[in-house]
Design a protein around this motif. Structure first.
Motif, PDB file in Angstrom:
ATOM      1  N   ILE A 124       8.447  -7.075 -15.453  1.00 26.29           N
ATOM      2  CA  ILE A 124       8.709  -5.660 -15.942  1.00 26.29           C
ATOM      3  C   ILE A 124       7.220  -5.137 -16.125  1.00 26.29           C
ATOM      4  O   ILE A 124       6.848  -4.159 -15.558  1.00 26.29           O
ATOM      5  N   ARG A 125       6.247  -5.748 -16.717  1.00 26.30           N
ATOM      6  CA  ARG A 125       4.954  -5.585 -16.849  1.00 26.30           C
ATOM      7  C   ARG A 125       4.165  -5.330 -15.449  1.00 26.30           C
ATOM      8  O   ARG A 125       3.279  -4.173 -15.205  1.00 26.30           O
ATOM      9  N   ASP A 126       4.439  -6.201 -14.313  1.00 32.38           N
ATOM     10  CA  ASP A 126       3.777  -6.072 -13.194  1.00 32.38           C
ATOM     11  C   ASP A 126       4.279  -4.807 -12.490  1.00 32.38           C
ATOM     12  O   ASP A 126       3.367  -4.082 -11.979  1.00 32.38           O
ATOM     13  N   ARG A 127       5.566  -4.319 -12.500  1.00 27.97           N
ATOM     14  CA  ARG A 127       6.186  -3.406 -11.993  1.00 27.97           C
ATOM     15  C   ARG A 127       5.441  -1.990 -12.754  1.00 27.97           C
ATOM     16  O   ARG A 127       5.090  -0.962 -12.012  1.00 27.97           O
ATOM     17  N   LEU A 128       5.394  -2.116 -13.957  1.00 29.89           N
ATOM     18  CA  LEU A 128       4.837  -0.893 -14.659  1.00 29.89           C
ATOM     19  C   LEU A 128       3.340  -0.687 -14.515  1.00 29.89           C
ATOM     20  O   LEU A 128       2.805   0.306 -14.405  1.00 29.89           O
ATOM     21  N   SER A 129       2.795  -1.861 -14.462  1.00 33.17           N
ATOM     22  CA  SER A 129       1.137  -1.740 -13.944  1.00 33.17           C
ATOM     23  C   SER A 129       1.077  -1.034 -12.632  1.00 33.17           C
ATOM     24  O   SER A 129       0.280  -0.436 -12.458  1.00 33.17           O
ATOM     25  N   ARG A 130       1.887  -1.424 -11.665  1.00 27.61           N
ATOM     26  CA  ARG A 130       1.917  -0.696 -10.384  1.00 27.61           C
ATOM     27  C   ARG A 130       2.281   0.739 -10.344  1.00 27.61           C
ATOM     28  O   ARG A 130       1.611   1.528  -9.788  1.00 27.61           O
ATOM     29  N   ALA A 131       3.181   1.070 -11.120  1.00 28.28           N
ATOM     30  CA  ALA A 131       3.561   2.506 -11.502  1.00 28.28           C
ATOM     31  C   ALA A 131       2.331   3.341 -12.110  1.00 28.28           C
ATOM     32  O   ALA A 131       2.265   4.270 -11.766  1.00 28.28           O
ATOM     33  N   ALA A 132       1.659   2.519 -13.035  1.00 26.24           N
ATOM     34  CA  ALA A 132       0.600   3.339 -13.578  1.00 26.24           C
ATOM     35  C   ALA A 132      -0.789   3.370 -12.908  1.00 26.24           C
ATOM     36  O   ALA A 132      -1.707   4.024 -13.083  1.00 26.24           O
ATOM     37  N   ALA A 133      -0.928   2.501 -11.631  1.00 28.92           N
ATOM     38  CA  ALA A 133      -2.009   2.479 -10.978  1.00 28.92           C
ATOM     39  C   ALA A 133      -2.478   3.761 -10.373  1.00 28.92           C
ATOM     40  O   ALA A 133      -1.469   4.562  -9.977  1.00 28.92           O
ATOM     41  N   PRO A 134      -3.875   4.100 -10.425  1.00 27.36           N
ATOM     42  CA  PRO A 134      -4.256   5.522  -9.806  1.00 27.36           C
ATOM     43  C   PRO A 134      -3.883   5.412  -8.496  1.00 27.36           C
ATOM     44  O   PRO A 134      -3.924   4.614  -7.635  1.00 27.36           O
ATOM     45  N   ARG A 135      -3.504   6.868  -8.006  1.00 28.77           N
ATOM     46  CA  ARG A 135      -2.928   6.952  -6.524  1.00 28.77           C
ATOM     47  C   ARG A 135      -4.015   8.017  -5.963  1.00 28.77           C
ATOM     48  O   ARG A 135      -4.357   8.746  -6.640  1.00 28.77           O
TER      49      ARG A 135
END
Length: 305
Positions: free
Chosen positions: A294-305
């Protein structure tokens, strides 16, 4: 969660009845297909799908292939244009997975698609998986039945060596006839695109490694709003997704259960994205296994785009 005792049953009507009972109870079951052994669970039950990830120790939430009995069942879940239907009619049942737009009313757990608007569908040819689909009457999410990062299983003893003690049942249908994962083709409009090579050769317009394909995770679903992690309180302009002791506008799991949290993750991200608040915050999700995923997915979702 206590480790289950893993039984192995030879493919038979009685074995399928036991597998169907476990599927109905929300447990994953290892099943043979013509490609590799799959770890099958009810694709409409988010917590059952979360248990697939827990058993595999999968490091992140990739979209999963959903197995269905026939093209009619597939068309109840995904939107098939003429190209997709022609591919299905030519190669199903068989080792071809088609990525098509997901129907809004399909009832598939968001964890299956990793929050995407497409779904990967396959009609398997193996009689054991077809028997289980008939017995359950459910679409079955079924990634390969091996620990994440390990070699795919093509025999029941491969599954036991990899997942023994993590799942309740393995159906032994003998060695897989193909032995490699299915070909994946995206048919989402325009010319088909080859996402993964496999047993079936497809004349696709291009070959890509995109986020639509199971096992090809790059940066999957991310909300359109800024996302702040490890928040214990919400700022005035934030929609807070809580977890455990951190309450919020909503919660992944008030009790801090990572299985419940994984099942709710993408649905709550979509809710937050549609809310009036311009920013999203998510509470800390501590722990290993599913919590780490879950943390991995959230960190990807929060990454700058």
């Amino acid at each position: 969660m206590a480790s289950p005792v893993t039984r192995t049953l030879r493919f038979s009507p009685a074995a399928i009845a036991e597998a169907a009972r476990l599927i109905a109870a929300g447990e994953p079951v290892a099943m043979p297909t013509e490609t590799v052994y799959g770890l099958a669970a009810d694709a409409t039950n988010g917590e059952a799908v979360a248990l697939i990830y827990a058993a595999k120790g999968r490091p992140s939430f990739n979209p999963l292939i959903v197995h269905v009995a026939d093209l009619a069942a597939a068309e109840g879940i995904g939107v098939f244009d003429e190209t997709a239907r022609a591919l299905a009619e030519a190669h199903w049942p068989g080792p071809l997975t088609l990525v098509v737009p997901l129907r809004e009313d399909a009832g598939i757990a968001p964890l299956v698609t990793a929050g995407l608007a497409t779904i990967a569908l396959r009609v398997p040819a193996h009689p054991a998986m077809q028997a289980l689909l008939a017995a359950t009457g459910k679409p079955l999410a079924a990634p390969s039945a091996n620990a994440s990062g390990k070699i795919s299983a093509t025999r029941a003893d491969h599954v036991r060596a990899s997942l023994g003690g993590r799942i309740a049942l393995i159906i032994d249908g003998g060695p897989c006839s193909q032995g490699i994962e299915s070909t994946i083709v995206a048919a989402t409009g325009g010319a088909p695109r080859l996402l993964r090579r496999g047993p079936i050769e497809i004349d696709a317009a291009e070959e890509t490694r995109g986020i639509e394909a199971p096992g090809q995770l790059a940066s999957h679903y991310a909300p359109s709003k800024p996302l702040r992690l490890d928040a214990t309180t919400a700022e005035p302009d934030e929609y807070l997704i809580g977890f455990g002791p951190v309450t919020g506008t909503t919660s992944l799991s008030p009790s801090g259960d990572p299985i419940e949290a994984a099942a709710q993750l993408f649905d709550l991200l979509h809710q937050a994205d549609a809310a009036p608040e311009p920013r999203i915050a998510v509470a800390p999700v501590a722990g290993d296994g599913l919590a780490a995923a879950i943390r991995d997915r959230l960190s990807r979702a929060a990454a700058p785009r």
